[in-house]
Design an enzyme around this catalytic site. Structure first.
Site, PDB file in Angstrom:
ATOM      1  N   SER A 120      40.802  31.925  41.119  1.00 15.97           N
ATOM      2  CA  SER A 120      40.277  32.984  41.991  1.00 15.97           C
ATOM      3  C   SER A 120      38.944  33.569  41.547  1.00 15.97           C
ATOM      4  O   SER A 120      38.386  34.409  42.275  1.00 15.97           O
ATOM      5  CB  SER A 120      41.309  34.117  42.122  1.00 15.97           C
ATOM      6  OG  SER A 120      42.321  33.746  43.041  1.00 15.97           O
ATOM      7  N   LYS A 123      36.237  33.461  44.112  1.00 15.44           N
ATOM      8  CA  LYS A 123      35.986  34.509  45.095  1.00 15.44           C
ATOM      9  C   LYS A 123      34.661  35.223  44.839  1.00 15.44           C
ATOM     10  O   LYS A 123      34.101  35.842  45.751  1.00 15.44           O
ATOM     11  CB  LYS A 123      37.148  35.503  45.111  1.00 15.44           C
ATOM     12  CG  LYS A 123      38.455  34.922  45.664  1.00 15.44           C
ATOM     13  CD  LYS A 123      39.568  35.954  45.653  1.00 15.44           C
ATOM     14  CE  LYS A 123      40.805  35.461  46.416  1.00 15.44           C
ATOM     15  NZ  LYS A 123      41.587  34.447  45.687  1.00 15.44           N
ATOM     16  N   SER A 177      43.001  40.138  44.851  1.00 18.17           N
ATOM     17  CA  SER A 177      42.761  38.704  44.907  1.00 18.17           C
ATOM     18  C   SER A 177      43.384  38.084  46.156  1.00 18.17           C
ATOM     19  O   SER A 177      43.970  36.999  46.119  1.00 18.17           O
ATOM     20  CB  SER A 177      43.305  38.005  43.650  1.00 18.17           C
ATOM     21  OG  SER A 177      42.686  36.772  43.449  1.00 18.17           O
TER      22      SER A 177
END
Length: 418
Positions: A120, A123, A177
């Site tokens: 993640s 991102k 997240s």
């Protein structure tokens, strides 16, 4: 015969004298002889995976120039630290980088340009690409396709048909997240091309930033074939994010409320920042956590002390004995303990990494110089040695010719017939 032997001895002595004299006289004053590449100190290796892991996607063949983006000292699979620096803390991350957000100096790293899976922390590339494009006050409606992501993975809890401000989506992305938030933001940011357009834009943004070892396949960081990054690339991407005022505000937010969506959700609910650095590290500026079974733990964190802003990126970590954010905090402590001029390389400015990189020479005497073992230009020795060798061979040839002439042609002919 004795005369021939005397000629041979004199010739060999002359050849030896030439070989000895030429290199010594050719060495410039105060010049140090180069160390052969095979004699260079082996890199101090980065931590090996502590648990058995799933096979990672195979990255493309590495262009040697990509490994030198930011400086030649960073082109190592092992540890690189400034001369005289204390040893960095023991962590489980298989690669990491500590850098100054403002000056761009890389303070140290381990395998800075080694390919790894982002999870993640991907991102952040989505934020760097799409954040400037969207109006935070715009209210959007979530579609069924927005909620199509891996079951059991992290999500904010957005509802199909729910209406949310874009700002709420960014908070859901960075605090929780949320893969659902990532899908919505990617759809909006891609215009008519939707999510596919945003992924293409993310890869273009990576090239622009100089993140030549990064390839996005999903907007959220959920694993996809051929998706990868490096600790150095993540530092470039993080630097671009922290340059945005809105990002700094979102990533440092401790908690926020997701608005109600009647009739299914009449009161809404609260989410909290999952990055414990925000709560437990002095001067924390925020960052991003990440985990998949394939990537293991990844982490990006930043902090400020005495006007100095540092960022840490790490990939392939295990949660024991220290969680990802704790490993990041330990590396930040190490970085803040270094002098302000400590450096083993630099974070390239946007656009600079798309051209052939110009390696920055590390300061001699430190681990950076010892570990990289870059080849040196030894032409100042090679040319005189070749001249000396040619002269020596010429003397030996004259001696052999003299011997042949003394013995006569018939003797030589008999030897050839045997």
């Amino acid at each position: 015969m004795n005369a021939a032997r005397r000629i041979l001895r004199c010739g060999l002595a002359s050849a030896a004298g030439i070989l000895l004299a030429f290199p010594i006289s050719a060495i410039p004053p105060n010049a140090a002889a180069p160390v052969p590449a095979h004699a260079a100190a082996a890199p101090i290796p980065c931590p090996a995976p502590a648990v058995k892991r799933s096979p990672k996607p195979t990255p493309p063949p590495t262009d040697p120039r990509d490994r030198e983006v930011g400086g030649a000292a960073l082109a190592t699979p092992g540890l690189v630290t400034p001369p005289g620096a204390a040893a960095p803390p023991a962590i489980t991350a298989t690669s990491w980088v500590v850098a100054d957000l403002d000056t761009g100096q890389v303070l140290g790293g381990c395998g800075p340009h080694e390919h790894a899976v982002p999870a993640s922390t991907q991102k952040l590339l989505l934020a760097a690409t799409v954040l400037p494009k969207l109006d935070p006050k715009q209210v959007i409606t979530v579609t069924r396709k927005d909620l199509d992501f891996e079951p059991g993975s992290s999500a904010v809890g957005l509802l199909e048909g729910g209406k949310y401000p874009v700002e709420t989506l960014w908070l859901g992305l960075l605090l929780n997240s949320g893969n659902d938030a990532a899908n919505v933001l990617a759809r909006l940011g891609g215009g008519d091309a939707g999510v596919a357009g945003t992924i293409a834009a993310m890869n273009e943004k990576a090239r622009e930033l100089g993140a030549r070892q990064t390839r996005a396949v999903t907007p959220s960081g959920l694993d996809g074939p051929g998706q990868y990054t490096s600790a150095y690339d993540l530092a470039l991407i993080a630097r671009a994010c922290f340059a945005e005022e809105a990002f700094r505000r979102y990533t440092l937010t401790r908690q926020t409320k997701i608005p109600a969506q009647p009739p299914r959700d009449k009161s809404g609910f609260q989410i909290q920042n999952e990055n414990q650095l925000v709560f437990r590290y002095r001067g924390a500026l925020g960052g991003k956590t990440g985990f998949t079974t394939l990537a293991r733990h990844s982490y990006v964190g930043a902090a400020e002390r005495d006007g100095r802003r540092l960022v840490v990126t790490l990939l392939g970590a295990e949660a024991r004995p220290l969680r990802g954010w704790q490993q990041g905090a330990a590396l930040l402590d190490w970085g803040f303990g270094l002098p302000t001029d400590a450096s083993v390389g630099n974070l390239v400015d946007p656009g600079a990494g798309t051209a052939t990189p110009t390696p920055a020479d590390p300061e001699p005497g430190g681990q950076a110089a010892a570990q990289v073992g870059e080849p040196t230009d030894d032409s100042w020795v090679r040319r005189p040695v070749m001249l000396a060798l040619a002269a020596a061979l010429g003397v030996i040839a004259l001696v052999l010719a003299a011997l042949a002439a003394r013995r006569g042609p018939r003797h030589i002919g008999r030897r050839r017939a045997r």
